[in-house]
Scaffold this active site. Structure first.
Site, PDB file in Angstrom:
ATOM      1  N   GLN A   1      31.336  45.289   7.554  1.00  0.00           N
ATOM      2  CA  GLN A   1      30.931  45.307   6.150  1.00  0.00           C
ATOM      3  C   GLN A   1      29.460  45.689   5.989  1.00  0.00           C
ATOM      4  OE1 GLN A   1      31.872  41.255   5.127  1.00  0.00           O
ATOM      5  NE2 GLN A   1      34.060  41.667   4.878  1.00  0.00           N
TER       6      GLN A   1
ATOM      7  N   HIS B   1      29.818  39.632   6.133  1.00  0.00           N
ATOM      8  CA  HIS B   1      29.148  38.681   5.246  1.00  0.00           C
ATOM      9  C   HIS B   1      27.628  38.826   5.293  1.00  0.00           C
ATOM     10  CE1 HIS B   1      32.796  35.704   5.003  1.00  0.00           C
ATOM     11  NE2 HIS B   1      33.156  36.984   4.922  1.00  0.00           N
TER      12      HIS B   1
ATOM     13  N   TYR C   1      41.703  31.764   6.426  1.00  0.00           N
ATOM     14  CA  TYR C   1      42.680  32.845   6.523  1.00  0.00           C
ATOM     15  C   TYR C   1      43.870  32.449   7.401  1.00  0.00           C
ATOM     16  CZ  TYR C   1      38.996  35.598   4.400  1.00  0.00           C
ATOM     17  OH  TYR C   1      38.025  36.064   3.542  1.00  0.00           O
TER      18      TYR C   1
END
Length: 369
Positions: free
Chosen positions: A91, A157, A270
């Site tokens: 990310q 993150h 998750y």
């Protein structure tokens, strides 16, 4: 044993019903408007944000470290040089872009990005002067203002949203690094924090933890997960962040406040494991809006006195009315988009521009009919 099995299945059944109800409520729609969608430009590679320059050129950041320039509705031949090297993985990469509130006078621009390498990376904030010719933009005098500490070995993150307060100081979100979530609750690191610095990178004297033993002086708030939006409106700071499975949050930000993660959350891991038994906890601020199931909020902007939030998983734009001290989720608006949406900006002409997500992304203008 039979009773225990029955009880387990009963609980699972009830949880499934609750989840279904929440899911149905989460896709409620606000009053549909009469509008059309106009694609301004396409072909972006993993874009993250956009900003309008005073000359109406638009800069679009791509996580690969490029700033794309849109002129007269087209990705033209203009380029931007001098962008710092970024850590482009997971990310991470080039993230937010913000013009200084006195940009017309000082041409100062701020960038956030993932800096470093796979086993040692961190979110970084820099300032630069954006110089321009008819054919080219250049970042000059690039100055590092802040680098999160310690470094991490994950590519997830990062946070990275920037906002500027009325006093000129800068806020930036720093995510919890995914594998470091417990450190969001301690003040000796920058994981899961919002930081505040002056425009020269120094620490403001009135930051809440200045002089507190064992605390990093740049910290403004803590207890966050992965913050994806940050803005100010009428003196109030608004932020939103991803939960895990459920527990996406919109928060009003106040200095020195603990926002709970991972002690208090509406989300689960998750894997399906419980992260915490608490959805609220003494001394920690609860979210003003909670989305469960997750919508994966991305950008946020102020438009017609309300907050408009884009989402990735839901592929929607939601409207949040500001009613006194409360935020009210009015549901989905502009449902025709039906794509993963990365960012949203209220343009100088008063319209909304939306940036889609992914390897062949588009910049779309919402045209009210």
């Amino acid at each position: 044993m039979i009773f225990r099995s029955f009880l387990t299945h009963s609980i699972h059944y009830r949880l499934a019903i609750v989840s279904l109800i929440l899911c149905l409520s989460s896709v409620s729609h606000a009053e549909e408007r009469d509008y059309s969608l106009k694609t301004i430009a396409s072909g972006f590679k993993d874009p993250w944000t956009m900003v309008f320059l005073p000359n109406r050129d638009i800069l679009v950041s791509q996580r690969n470290g490029q700033l794309k320039v849109i002129t007269d509705g087209k990705i033209g031949s203009k380029t931007v040089s001098g962008v710092p090297d970024v850590y482009f993985a997971g990310q991470g990469g080039l993230l937010d872009v913000l013009l200084d509130k006195d940009f017309a006078k000082n041409q100062t621009i701020y960038l956030s990005f993932a800096h470093g390498k796979r086993r040692s990376n961190a979110t970084r904030l820099v300032s630069a002067k954006l110089s321009a010719t008819e054919t080219h933009y250049k970042l000059e005098n690039v100055t590092v203002l802040f680098t999160a500490s310690p470094t991490k070995s994950t590519a997830h993150h990062h946070g990275g949203r920037i906002a500027q307060l009325d006093d000129g100081t800068l806020l930036m979100t720093v995510g919890d690094g995914y594998n470091y979530r417990e450190q969001a609750q301690t003040l000796d690191n920058h994981f899961g924090k919002i930081i505040r610095v002056n425009t020269d990178g120094s620490t403001p004297d009135d930051n809440p933890y200045v002089g507190v033993k064992g605390a990093l002086s740049e910290i403004y708030t803590h207890g966050h997960r992965n913050q994806q939006a940050l803005l100010t409106y009428k003196g109030v700071i608004y932020e939103h962040e991803h939960g895990p499975k459920g527990g996406d949050e919109v928060n009003k930000i106040a200095a020195g406040t603990n926002y709970g993660w991972p002690v208090a959350t509406f989300g689960i891991d998750y894997s399906g494991a419980r992260i915490s038994p608490f959805t609220e906890y003494e001394g920690m601020r609860s979210p003003d809006v909670n989305w469960t199931p997750s919508i994966a909020p991305s950008g946020m902007t102020v438009h017609d006195g309300a907050l408009y939030v884009t989402s990735l998983a839901e592929g929607s734009i939601r409207k949040l009315d500001i009613s006194g001290d409360n935020l009210i989720d009015r549901g989905i608006v502009y449902s025709k988009l039906n794509e993963r949406l990365r960012d949203i900006v209220s343009a100088p002409d008063g319209s909304l521009y939306v940036l889609t997500d992914g390897g062949n992304a588009k910049l779309i203008k919402i045209v009210e009919n």
